[in-house]
Design a protein around this motif. Sequence first.
Motif, short mmCIF file in Angstrom:
data_model
loop_
_atom_site.label_atom_id
_atom_site.label_comp_id
_atom_site.label_asym_id
_atom_site.label_seq_id
_atom_site.Cartn_x
_atom_site.Cartn_y
_atom_site.Cartn_z
N GLU A 133 0.79 2.62 -6.48
CA GLU A 133 0.19 1.45 -7.10
C GLU A 133 -1.14 1.07 -6.47
N ARG A 134 -1.29 1.37 -5.19
CA ARG A 134 -2.51 0.99 -4.48
C ARG A 134 -2.84 2.05 -3.43
N VAL A 135 -4.14 2.24 -3.22
CA VAL A 135 -4.65 3.15 -2.20
C VAL A 135 -5.61 2.36 -1.32
N LEU A 136 -5.43 2.48 -0.01
CA LEU A 136 -6.31 1.81 0.95
C LEU A 136 -7.16 2.87 1.64
N ILE A 137 -8.47 2.73 1.53
CA ILE A 137 -9.41 3.64 2.19
C ILE A 137 -9.95 2.95 3.44
N THR A 138 -9.88 3.62 4.57
CA THR A 138 -10.43 3.05 5.81
C THR A 138 -11.47 4.01 6.39
N ALA A 139 -12.40 3.43 7.14
CA ALA A 139 -13.45 4.20 7.78
C ALA A 139 -13.86 3.51 9.06
N VAL A 169 0.85 -1.20 0.00
CA VAL A 169 0.00 0.00 0.00
C VAL A 169 0.88 1.24 0.00
N GLY A 170 0.61 2.14 -0.94
CA GLY A 170 1.38 3.38 -1.00
C GLY A 170 0.74 4.52 -0.25
N VAL A 171 -0.60 4.58 -0.26
CA VAL A 171 -1.34 5.68 0.38
C VAL A 171 -2.53 5.11 1.14
N LEU A 172 -2.74 5.59 2.35
CA LEU A 172 -3.91 5.24 3.16
C LEU A 172 -4.71 6.51 3.43
#
Length: 339
Positions: A140-146, A69-72
């Motif tokens: 390459e990938r973005v992880l969205i959390t809530a 993961v590059g960005v969260l």
Amino acid sequence: MATVIKAASIASPQPGDREPIDSEPGSTEPIGSKPGNTVPGDASGLPGLLAGRAAQDCLATAGLSPDAVGVLVNVGVYRESNMFEPAIGALVQKRAGINLDYLARPVPGAGFSFDLMNGACGVLNAVQVAQALLSTGSTERVLITAADVHPSGQGTQHADYPYADLGAALLLERSTEPGTGFGPVRLRNAGGASDAAGYLDTAAMGLEGRQQITVSRDAGWVERLLDLTAGLVAEYVREEGLDLTRTLLVCSRPTPDFASRLAERLGLDPSDVVNRPQDGEALPHTAAPVLGFLQAGTHPHEQLLFVTAGAGLSAACASYRPPVPVPDPGLAGAVRAQP
């Protein structure tokens, strides 16, 4: 270049996640967190725990290490003890183990995390950010959390607090498969004074402000929100050329019957909508789009239309066409819900 969902997960509180900690009024000790569930230097409490757990499960089901993961981007709003600093996103990144030492592991690159707060529309706002980052090759990938919880950590004890304690994670990546992924994200605000809002009433909180939150909704706010949302969706469908008869509506839950009422206004059959809660069930807030996506897994529709609506008043929508499944048994279950 398309932005597609690689994996998704939700996380609900488990027995032992929260054991109320007695503290004196005005104390700086966290309220409602069990010490055994914290990590060194982590004061995020239950929201960080739920978002971090969903992130870990999301990466595990995708078969990826945290360093992939590059960005969260964290979009949760309601936080335990009303904590706003440091960013919850950074604490979720730590809890999920994402790129914690970029000097020791410089590939694929240093991880970056931040909070993005726009209420119920936060996930789609984050999708919009992810589209920009992925299309430019910034990551390459973005992880969205809530994750949202009552500030006291005991939301079920507050009848006027409508939201469920729930965490979620959505992993996005690039795809070259034509005709797949998210369409453009559109947002609309009603303007003027807010008809619905969540806030801390500082004039009345006394010494218990870290355990309180007020959710206010004006008379008639649901009708105005339905007007705003239905208008946005109708315009989006027309401009993007969507066929609603072949589209599944994934709707947030500002009220228990909001999704069914929106479907009626759009001329949709109730079976064409997911995210309809059971009687008496608490409403998911920022995690609602992820929960809806997981619920949509068994429906035969060609495409989804994510619709979120809430405080502001504000609404957002975005179409999504899933990629064609890869015929590889090793990839089965890359997108799944927790039991």
